[in-house]
Write an enzyme that holds these catalytic residues in place. Structure first.
Site, PDB file in Angstrom:
ATOM      1  N   THR A 185     -11.987  -7.003   8.776  1.00 31.36           N
ATOM      2  CA  THR A 185     -10.551  -6.997   8.456  1.00 31.36           C
ATOM      3  C   THR A 185      -9.762  -6.228   9.498  1.00 31.36           C
ATOM      4  O   THR A 185      -8.733  -6.696   9.999  1.00 31.36           O
ATOM      5  CB  THR A 185     -10.313  -6.343   7.077  1.00 31.36           C
ATOM      6  N   ALA A 209      -1.117   0.949  13.051  1.00 28.91           N
ATOM      7  CA  ALA A 209      -1.638   2.172  12.416  1.00 28.91           C
ATOM      8  C   ALA A 209      -3.066   2.426  12.858  1.00 28.91           C
ATOM      9  O   ALA A 209      -3.962   1.636  12.575  1.00 28.91           O
ATOM     10  CB  ALA A 209      -1.590   2.031  10.896  1.00 28.91           C
ATOM     11  N   LYS A 248     -10.619   1.186  14.224  1.00 33.28           N
ATOM     12  CA  LYS A 248      -9.290   1.651  14.646  1.00 33.28           C
ATOM     13  C   LYS A 248      -9.227   1.790  16.169  1.00 33.28           C
ATOM     14  O   LYS A 248      -8.207   1.513  16.792  1.00 33.28           O
ATOM     15  CB  LYS A 248      -8.947   2.979  13.958  1.00 33.28           C
ATOM     16  N   GLY A 268       0.831  -1.197   0.000  1.00 32.32           N
ATOM     17  CA  GLY A 268       0.000   0.000   0.000  1.00 32.32           C
ATOM     18  C   GLY A 268       0.865   1.247   0.000  1.00 32.32           C
ATOM     19  O   GLY A 268       2.086   1.196  -0.181  1.00 32.32           O
ATOM     20  N   PHE A 269       0.224   2.352   0.226  1.00 34.68           N
ATOM     21  CA  PHE A 269       0.891   3.659   0.138  1.00 34.68           C
ATOM     22  C   PHE A 269       1.990   3.801   1.210  1.00 34.68           C
ATOM     23  O   PHE A 269       3.189   3.804   0.886  1.00 34.68           O
ATOM     24  CB  PHE A 269      -0.207   4.739   0.249  1.00 34.68           C
ATOM     25  N   ILE A 270       1.625   3.865   2.462  1.00 33.66           N
ATOM     26  CA  ILE A 270       2.643   4.093   3.508  1.00 33.66           C
ATOM     27  C   ILE A 270       3.559   2.871   3.624  1.00 33.66           C
ATOM     28  O   ILE A 270       4.786   2.990   3.735  1.00 33.66           O
ATOM     29  CB  ILE A 270       1.981   4.408   4.871  1.00 33.66           C
ATOM     30  N   ASP A 326       0.525  -8.627   1.679  1.00 37.72           N
ATOM     31  CA  ASP A 326      -0.535  -7.723   1.226  1.00 37.72           C
ATOM     32  C   ASP A 326      -1.464  -8.512   0.318  1.00 37.72           C
ATOM     33  O   ASP A 326      -1.002  -9.312  -0.496  1.00 37.72           O
ATOM     34  CB  ASP A 326       0.093  -6.537   0.465  1.00 37.72           C
ATOM     35  N   TYR A 345     -15.061   2.692  10.361  1.00 32.28           N
ATOM     36  CA  TYR A 345     -13.599   2.754  10.260  1.00 32.28           C
ATOM     37  C   TYR A 345     -13.012   3.252  11.580  1.00 32.28           C
ATOM     38  O   TYR A 345     -12.087   2.645  12.133  1.00 32.28           O
ATOM     39  CB  TYR A 345     -13.219   3.677   9.107  1.00 32.28           C
TER      40      TYR A 345
HETATM   41  P1  NAD Z   1      -3.354   1.605   1.690  1.00 33.52           P
HETATM   42  O1  NAD Z   1      -4.735   1.200   1.313  1.00 33.52           O
HETATM   43  O2  NAD Z   1      -2.472   2.077   0.619  1.00 33.52           O
HETATM   44  O3  NAD Z   1      -2.637   0.443   2.519  1.00 33.52           O
HETATM   45  C1  NAD Z   1      -3.334  -0.589   3.185  1.00 33.52           C
HETATM   46  C2  NAD Z   1      -2.834  -1.887   2.598  1.00 33.52           C
HETATM   47  O4  NAD Z   1      -3.406  -2.985   3.303  1.00 33.52           O
HETATM   48  C3  NAD Z   1      -3.201  -2.073   1.126  1.00 33.52           C
HETATM   49  O5  NAD Z   1      -2.048  -2.342   0.385  1.00 33.52           O
HETATM   50  C4  NAD Z   1      -4.161  -3.259   1.118  1.00 33.52           C
HETATM   51  O6  NAD Z   1      -4.079  -4.015  -0.076  1.00 33.52           O
HETATM   52  C5  NAD Z   1      -3.684  -4.010   2.343  1.00 33.52           C
HETATM   53  N1  NAD Z   1      -4.686  -4.893   2.949  1.00 33.52           N
HETATM   54  C6  NAD Z   1      -5.981  -4.601   3.234  1.00 33.52           C
HETATM   55  N2  NAD Z   1      -6.596  -5.671   3.774  1.00 33.52           N
HETATM   56  C7  NAD Z   1      -5.660  -6.667   3.837  1.00 33.52           C
HETATM   57  C8  NAD Z   1      -5.688  -8.007   4.300  1.00 33.52           C
HETATM   58  N3  NAD Z   1      -6.802  -8.567   4.817  1.00 33.52           N
HETATM   59  N4  NAD Z   1      -4.551  -8.744   4.203  1.00 33.52           N
HETATM   60  C9  NAD Z   1      -3.411  -8.211   3.689  1.00 33.52           C
HETATM   61  N5  NAD Z   1      -3.339  -6.925   3.235  1.00 33.52           N
HETATM   62  C10 NAD Z   1      -4.446  -6.172   3.315  1.00 33.52           C
HETATM   63  O7  NAD Z   1      -3.511   2.755   2.808  1.00 33.52           O
HETATM   64  P2  NAD Z   1      -2.395   3.633   3.539  1.00 33.52           P
HETATM   65  O8  NAD Z   1      -2.788   5.039   3.337  1.00 33.52           O
HETATM   66  O9  NAD Z   1      -1.027   3.186   3.198  1.00 33.52           O
HETATM   67  O10 NAD Z   1      -2.710   3.256   5.044  1.00 33.52           O
HETATM   68  C11 NAD Z   1      -1.852   2.443   5.861  1.00 33.52           C
HETATM   69  C12 NAD Z   1      -2.443   2.402   7.258  1.00 33.52           C
HETATM   70  O11 NAD Z   1      -2.485   3.724   7.813  1.00 33.52           O
HETATM   71  C13 NAD Z   1      -3.874   1.876   7.306  1.00 33.52           C
HETATM   72  O12 NAD Z   1      -4.029   1.083   8.455  1.00 33.52           O
HETATM   73  C14 NAD Z   1      -4.720   3.131   7.431  1.00 33.52           C
HETATM   74  O13 NAD Z   1      -5.931   2.886   8.100  1.00 33.52           O
HETATM   75  C15 NAD Z   1      -3.799   4.047   8.229  1.00 33.52           C
HETATM   76  N6  NAD Z   1      -4.046   5.472   7.993  1.00 33.52           N
HETATM   77  C16 NAD Z   1      -3.597   6.095   6.861  1.00 33.52           C
HETATM   78  C17 NAD Z   1      -3.838   7.464   6.696  1.00 33.52           C
HETATM   79  C18 NAD Z   1      -3.348   8.211   5.488  1.00 33.52           C
HETATM   80  O14 NAD Z   1      -3.470   9.449   5.454  1.00 33.52           O
HETATM   81  N7  NAD Z   1      -2.797   7.561   4.476  1.00 33.52           N
HETATM   82  C19 NAD Z   1      -4.539   8.190   7.656  1.00 33.52           C
HETATM   83  C20 NAD Z   1      -4.987   7.519   8.794  1.00 33.52           C
HETATM   84  C21 NAD Z   1      -4.715   6.164   8.966  1.00 33.52           C
END
Ligand code: NAD
Length: 301
Positions: free
Chosen positions: A95, A119, A156, A10-12, A31, A152
């Site tokens: 999930t 997270a 969390k 994913g992104f982060i 992932d 959501y």
């Molecule tokens: P993202 O969607 O890019 O990353 C989440 C990853 O989890 C994805 O690659 C997805 O394919 C994977 N995933 C989902 N369900 C899964 C499962 N059952 N098994 C394996 N992989 C699974 O989002 P992100 O922005 O990188 O967020 C990362 C974390 O940070 C998340 O927990 C999100 O809730 C939290 N978060 C992000 C932000 C933000 O601004 N980006 C803000 C608040 C919280």
């Protein structure tokens, strides 16, 4: 060091993977590619210290083994993005809560000196009254009509409670991070994230669509800062068992953001306003002000 990243495509997560490989660590990513993308890790696949498993952490057979291999775990896997939260409220709960619980159970069975980052999100503050910087000692708000938009945030919050409970009951080294808005390369706008959506619209000459009146205030942080901060939290002994905001202080309204993206992209796209009910359906609750008090983060790192 051995680093396991759930949601690492994913992104982060993909930025965390790159950061640790650059530093000479061994990185294992799991992932299910539900919102993550293979392209985010395509540069890393050939790296000898990189392992990728496409699997769902709810049922993945090798999860326990991967956890016992790791010195550090970043738990990023979750169902994210407002569009997904609204269209699939059940899988958000299933999930996000079960995945975290399964991870903690396996980690407790293996060695407890592994550092775990979970997270969480600024969404747990809900619609906090008043335009104040949000700090970790504040009460958290859930809307009285139990709209599934809050699933959501509830998921969390459940993860936070799980993490804190394992940390307190078993002395495990767990830190919970409440991310505010993180932005940067590899983020997709498909699931409701505003910056990549505006950028794509501006670059492709489509209308830049603001949901609501554009007066909402957010503070965005660069993902490269996020990664650096998470690494510092992992090496700060004071972070053990703590919940901490991770964000930035520079604020911007969504309307100013749209104008900024349009200017930087040298785009002719018109800026338009879409009412919330058209964008998200009826009974949508917006959070108007979201800015972080970062004193605790600063004291920890
Ligand atoms: P993202 O969607 O890019 O990353 C989440 C990853 O989890 C994805 O690659 C997805 O394919 C994977 N995933 C989902 N369900 C899964 C499962 N059952 N098994 C394996 N992989 C699974 O989002 P992100 O922005 O990188 O967020 C990362 C974390 O940070 C998340 O927990 C999100 O809730 C939290 N978060 C992000 C932000 C933000 O601004 N980006 C803000 C608040 C919280």
């Amino acid at each position: 060091m051995h680093v396991l990243i759930t949601g690492g495509a994913g992104f982060i997560g993909s930025h965390l993977a790159e950061f640790h490989l650059r530093r000479g660590d061994k990185v294992h990513v799991v992932d299910d590619l539900s919102t993550g993308q293979r392209e985010n890790i395509s540069k890393l696949i050939e790296h000898p210290d990189f392992i990728f498993d496409e699997a769902d952490i709810l049922v993945w057979d090798e999860f326990e083994q991967a956890i016992s291999w790791a010195d550090r775990i970043y738990h990023m896997a979750a169902v994210v993005g407002l569009f997904r939260v609204l269209s699939d409220p059940i899988s958000v709960l299933a999930t996000n809560i079960s995945g975290c619980e399964r991870l903690l159970r396996f980690l407790h069975k293996s060695h407890w000196n592994t550092k775990l980052i979970i997270a969480s999100s600024s969404e747990v503050y809900g619609n906090h009254p008043g335009n104040v910087a949000l700090n970790e000692k504040m009460d958290l708000y859930v809307s009285p009509d139990m709209n599934t938009r809050w699933n959501y945030s509830l998921s969390k919050l459940a993860d936070e409670a799980l993490g804190i409970s394992y940390a307190r009951q078993y002395g495990m080294d767990i830190t919970i991070v409440r991310f505010f808005n993180v932005v940067g390369p590899n983020q997709t706008g498909k699931y409701g994230m505003v910056v990549p959506r505006f950028v794509r619209q501006a670059v492709e000459g489509d209308p830049i669509t603001i949901f609501g009146d554009g007066k909402q205030v957010r503070a965005f942080m660069d993902v490269r800062d996020t990664v650096e901060i998470l690494d510092r939290l992992c090496t700060s002994p004071k972070s053990k068992g703590e919940v901490v905001n991770v964000g930035n202080v520079g604020e911007i309204t969504i309307e100013s953001l749209a104008n900024l993206v349009k200017k930087e992209a040298k785009s002719d796209s018109p800026i338009t306003f879409t009412p919330y009910h058209e964008a998200y359906g009826d009974n949508f609750d917006e959070i108007y002000h979201r800015k972080a008090d970062l004193s605790k983060l600063n004291s920890l790192i």
